[in-house]
Design a protein around this motif. Structure first.
Motif, short mmCIF file in Angstrom:
data_model
loop_
_atom_site.label_atom_id
_atom_site.label_comp_id
_atom_site.label_asym_id
_atom_site.label_seq_id
_atom_site.Cartn_x
_atom_site.Cartn_y
_atom_site.Cartn_z
N ILE A 224 -0.13 -10.95 -9.17
CA ILE A 224 -1.03 -9.89 -9.61
C ILE A 224 -0.19 -8.70 -10.07
N VAL A 225 -0.61 -8.07 -11.15
CA VAL A 225 0.12 -6.90 -11.67
C VAL A 225 -0.66 -5.65 -11.29
N ILE B 261 8.80 -1.44 -1.54
CA ILE B 261 8.82 -2.90 -1.41
C ILE B 261 8.70 -3.32 0.05
N VAL B 262 9.46 -2.66 0.93
CA VAL B 262 9.42 -3.01 2.36
C VAL B 262 8.01 -2.79 2.90
N GLN B 263 7.40 -1.68 2.50
CA GLN B 263 6.04 -1.41 2.97
C GLN B 263 5.06 -2.48 2.44
N GLY B 264 5.22 -2.86 1.17
CA GLY B 264 4.37 -3.90 0.57
C GLY B 264 4.53 -5.23 1.31
N LEU B 265 5.77 -5.57 1.64
CA LEU B 265 6.02 -6.84 2.36
C LEU B 265 5.35 -6.79 3.73
N LYS B 266 5.38 -5.62 4.36
CA LYS B 266 4.74 -5.50 5.67
C LYS B 266 3.22 -5.71 5.56
N ARG B 267 2.64 -5.16 4.51
CA ARG B 267 1.19 -5.32 4.31
C ARG B 267 0.80 -6.78 4.13
N MET B 268 1.76 -7.58 3.62
CA MET B 268 1.43 -8.98 3.33
C MET B 268 1.92 -9.90 4.44
N TYR C 172 4.89 0.43 -11.98
CA TYR C 172 4.24 -0.87 -12.08
C TYR C 172 4.63 -1.75 -10.90
N PHE C 173 3.71 -2.63 -10.54
CA PHE C 173 3.93 -3.54 -9.41
C PHE C 173 3.62 -4.96 -9.85
N VAL C 174 4.30 -5.93 -9.27
CA VAL C 174 3.83 -7.32 -9.32
C VAL C 174 3.87 -7.81 -7.88
N SER C 175 2.90 -8.62 -7.51
CA SER C 175 2.83 -9.01 -6.12
C SER C 175 1.97 -10.26 -5.96
N SER C 176 2.19 -10.96 -4.83
CA SER C 176 1.37 -12.15 -4.54
C SER C 176 -0.05 -11.75 -4.18
N ASP C 177 -0.23 -10.52 -3.73
CA ASP C 177 -1.52 -10.11 -3.18
C ASP C 177 -1.68 -8.61 -3.47
N VAL C 178 -2.89 -8.16 -3.75
CA VAL C 178 -3.08 -6.73 -4.00
C VAL C 178 -2.67 -5.88 -2.81
N LEU C 179 -2.67 -6.48 -1.62
CA LEU C 179 -2.26 -5.72 -0.43
C LEU C 179 -0.83 -5.20 -0.56
N GLY C 180 -0.04 -5.87 -1.40
CA GLY C 180 1.35 -5.46 -1.60
C GLY C 180 1.48 -4.07 -2.19
N PHE C 181 0.41 -3.60 -2.89
CA PHE C 181 0.54 -2.28 -3.54
C PHE C 181 -0.73 -1.46 -3.48
N ILE D 191 7.22 -9.61 -4.35
CA ILE D 191 6.79 -8.31 -4.83
C ILE D 191 7.87 -7.75 -5.75
N GLY D 192 7.47 -6.97 -6.73
CA GLY D 192 8.40 -6.28 -7.61
C GLY D 192 7.87 -4.90 -7.90
N TYR D 193 8.77 -3.94 -8.07
CA TYR D 193 8.35 -2.56 -8.39
C TYR D 193 9.31 -1.97 -9.39
N ILE D 194 8.74 -1.20 -10.32
CA ILE D 194 9.57 -0.46 -11.27
C ILE D 194 8.84 0.86 -11.52
N GLY D 195 9.50 1.96 -11.27
CA GLY D 195 8.78 3.23 -11.43
C GLY D 195 9.65 4.42 -11.12
N SER D 196 9.01 5.52 -10.74
CA SER D 196 9.79 6.74 -10.52
C SER D 196 10.13 6.95 -9.05
N ASP D 197 9.48 6.20 -8.16
CA ASP D 197 9.81 6.32 -6.73
C ASP D 197 11.03 5.46 -6.40
N LYS D 198 11.58 5.68 -5.23
CA LYS D 198 12.65 4.80 -4.74
C LYS D 198 12.00 3.44 -4.44
#
Ligand code: GLU
Length: 354
Positions: A179-180, A17-24, A187-196, A5-12
């Protein structure tokens, strides 16, 4: 099978990322890690175990910065150790990567990079990506060129995300999912939409042999020949948002209870499709069914179901053994392939062979 997973944006970035990893987490893994870019440096925390365990001991989600990458690892090369957990920094720590897949020619690349002075800290195949990118970036000072040069040298299957210490993310995909996601706050990139999925329902599905470069202002996509590519933004359906385990104790029990609905929803006109498939099965002389791990156990159950209800003989094959047993496949044979994820490498290979 792991998650990137990758994230770039205005949030911390780290909590997202940790939440996205948990979803996956359903994808299975042995270790976890996060890297962020903050105050001109790349910070990394990682360890062995479940996301919650590692997070409670190492505080992954406290890393500062609004750009980051994360990983859950399913070790293929190198033991299950903290050092082998991703992200992996380059020797100069100016780039860090997370990788899903296998780099077949890592040994040659590693030797070559070591001769050039790069130092390796893990036993993984993945670390070569970080150092190769660093080598190419130092030469060109250009992320697009360094991505192109890097993917041109990698042999294997991969999706990877790299964070650069100028605050950019780059991600490439070759026979592994990527997936973007395009959200309001980033913006997000992730193996699965569940990541974001709780942040955005707007996604782009990069094709195989494509990479994406992302900064806070936008994304650029290219194919592995360097040509710019444009993809439609797709709105993901609500079902994805429903795919949390909800009130169920775990995902497996949720999937089992949903099967009657899932099968009927599988095709546009499922009844016609099921009839077509059963006709094909009836006409086939030699029936085989394959799976890997749990899906192989399902194949063993299928043997009894086919025998009892259809009075047909079907032979279960372990997917990883299909390369050694496929010489009896002929044009009178059918191979039914089972996969929970649709991504099990051995099962996909068996289908290719068939
Ligand atoms: N081959 C890499 C490793 O062993 C990545 C494995 C994965 O996809 O999690 O670290």
């Amino acid at each position: 099978m792991c998650s990137i997973i990758g994230y770039i944006g205005s949030d911390k970035a780290a909590p997202v990322i940790v939440q996205g990893l948990k979803r996956m987490e359903y994808r299975g893994y042995d270790s976890v890690g996060v890297a962020t870019f903050s105050d001109d440096q790349i910070l990394i925390k990682k360890g062995i175990g479940k996301v919650d365990q590692v997070n409670s001991t190492s505080k992954l989600d406290t890393l500062s910065g609004s750009i980051g990458i994360g990983h859950t690892r399913w070790a293929t090369h190198g033991r299950v150790t903290s050092a082998n957990a991703h992200p992996h920094p380059s020797t100069s720590s100016k780039i860090a990567i997370v990788h899903n897949g296998i780099i077949d020619n890592f040994a040659e690349l590693k030797m070559d990079l070591q001769k050039k002075g790069f130092i390796f800290k893990s036993e993984t195949d993945s670390e070569v990506i970080a150092n190769l990118l660093q080598y190419e970036f130092d030469k060109t000072k250009d992320i697009k060129k360094s991505m192109l040069q890097t993917v041109a040298q990698l042999i294997g299957d991969y999706a990877f995300v790299a964070v650069f210490n100028d605050g950019m993310l780059a991600a490439a995909r070759f026979h592994e999912p990527l997936i973007v996601g395009i959200g309001n706050e980033g913006y997000f990139v992730s193996s699965d939409v569940l990541g974001f999925v709780e942040h955005t329902d707007q996604v782009i599905y990069p094709d195989n042999r494509e990479f994406v470069i992302i900064n806070t202002h936008g994304i650029q996509m290219f194919d592995f020949d360097g040509n710019p590519v444009k993809h439609q933004i797709t709105k993901i359906s609500k079902e994805f948002a429903d795919s949390y385990k909800g009130e169920y104790a775990h995902y497996t029990i949720k999937e089992i209870s949903e099967q009657p609905r899932t099968i009927l929803k599988a095709g546009h006109n499922t009844k016609i499709e099921l009839d077509l498939i059963s006709d094909l099965i009836k006409q086939t002389k030699n029936l085989y069914i394959t799976g890997s791990g749990t899906s192989y156990n399902a194949a063993l159950v299928a043997k009894y179901i086919f025998s009892k209800y259809a009075k047909l003989k079907i032979e279960p094959l372990i997917a990883s053994e299909v390369p050694y047993t496929s010489n009896f496949f002929d044009n009178q044979s059918m191979l039914i392939a089972l996969s929970q994820s649709g991504e099990s490498a051995d099962v996909l290979e068996a289908v290719k062979i068939a």
